[in-house]
Design a protein around this motif. Structure first.
Motif, PDB file in Angstrom:
ATOM      1  N   ASP A  64       0.305   4.064  -2.845  1.00  0.00           N
ATOM      2  CA  ASP A  64      -0.053   5.437  -2.465  1.00  0.00           C
ATOM      3  C   ASP A  64       0.949   6.439  -3.052  1.00  0.00           C
ATOM      4  O   ASP A  64       0.564   7.506  -3.532  1.00  0.00           O
ATOM      5  N   ALA A  77      -8.062   0.045  -2.931  1.00  0.00           N
ATOM      6  CA  ALA A  77      -7.148   0.459  -1.860  1.00  0.00           C
ATOM      7  C   ALA A  77      -5.721   0.622  -2.368  1.00  0.00           C
ATOM      8  O   ALA A  77      -4.914   1.325  -1.758  1.00  0.00           O
ATOM      9  N   LYS A 109       0.800  -1.229   0.000  1.00  0.00           N
ATOM     10  CA  LYS A 109       0.000   0.000   0.000  1.00  0.00           C
ATOM     11  C   LYS A 109       0.835   1.282   0.000  1.00  0.00           C
ATOM     12  O   LYS A 109       0.524   2.212  -0.763  1.00  0.00           O
ATOM     13  N   ASP A 140      -7.198  -3.456  -7.015  1.00  0.00           N
ATOM     14  CA  ASP A 140      -7.860  -3.120  -5.762  1.00  0.00           C
ATOM     15  C   ASP A 140      -7.925  -1.601  -5.602  1.00  0.00           C
ATOM     16  O   ASP A 140      -6.906  -0.917  -5.791  1.00  0.00           O
TER      17      ASP A 140
END
Length: 185
Positions: free
Chosen positions: A15, A76, A11, A74
């Motif tokens: 990001d 996320a 992640k 995904d």
């Protein structure tokens, strides 16, 4: 480590690259922000090595290459999918990157390189294509694909009887979700 734990490790990378052009300069950014000797890179590497060792990643094999989809696209992860491949002194199947490809290269053998890149990041922009190649030993490569878009253009390098269960040549790769699937011997 399960897919959820691996996603948590990926992640921060997703990001950091979200909204940035997928191009060579992104590789330079990633090498500065997430260097091979940094905590995030090392944690992802450890998790990948452990999962491969227990059969949780790279559960599919063909032509001396072990591979698998670790994470489906995904939200996320800003729409990225995550695949992992283990290669040793081999030239892989030609494919193109409709939206680009972000590669995290983790040599297993000192001096091993993926497409000329040692430990670190290599980024291919949209519309690029290559035969992924690992030289001078073995490497584990974790790669992020925007929207899971990859187009395999040829399995010709692999005998027909070993192509069973491989991704289609006209769209995103098939998922294995850590399933133990391999091509017949």
């Amino acid at each position: 480590m399960d897919a959820s734990g691996f996603k948590d490790l990926i992640k921060p990378i997703a990001d950091a690259v979200a909204g940035r052009p997928v191009e060579a300069a992104l590789g330079e950014f990633l090498n500065r922000e997430f260097p091979p000797d940094g905590g995030t890179f090392k944690a992802i590497g450890r998790a990948g090595h452990e999962a491969v060792a227990v059969g949780g990643m790279c559960a599919r094999q063909a032509g001396g290459i072990a591979f698998g989809r670790a994470i489906e696209p995904d939200a996320a992860l800003h729409g990225f999918s995550v695949d992992v491949v283990r290669m040793e002194d081999v030239k892989g199947p030609h494919h193109s990157h409709p939206l680009g490809e972000i590669d995290m290269v983790m040599p297993l053998t000192p001096g091993a390189a993926f497409d000329g890149q040692g430990a670190g990041w290599k980024v291919y922009g949209p519309g690029t294509a290559h035969h992924p190649t690992v030289s001078c030993g073995a490497a584990l490569v974790t790669y992020l694909l925007p929207e899971a878009r990859i187009a395999f253009t040829s399995w010709g390098w692999l005998r027909a009887d070993r192509r069973a269960g491989l991704p289609a040549l006209d769209g995103p790769t098939a998922s294995n979700k850590f399933a133990a699937v391999s091509a017949p011997p």
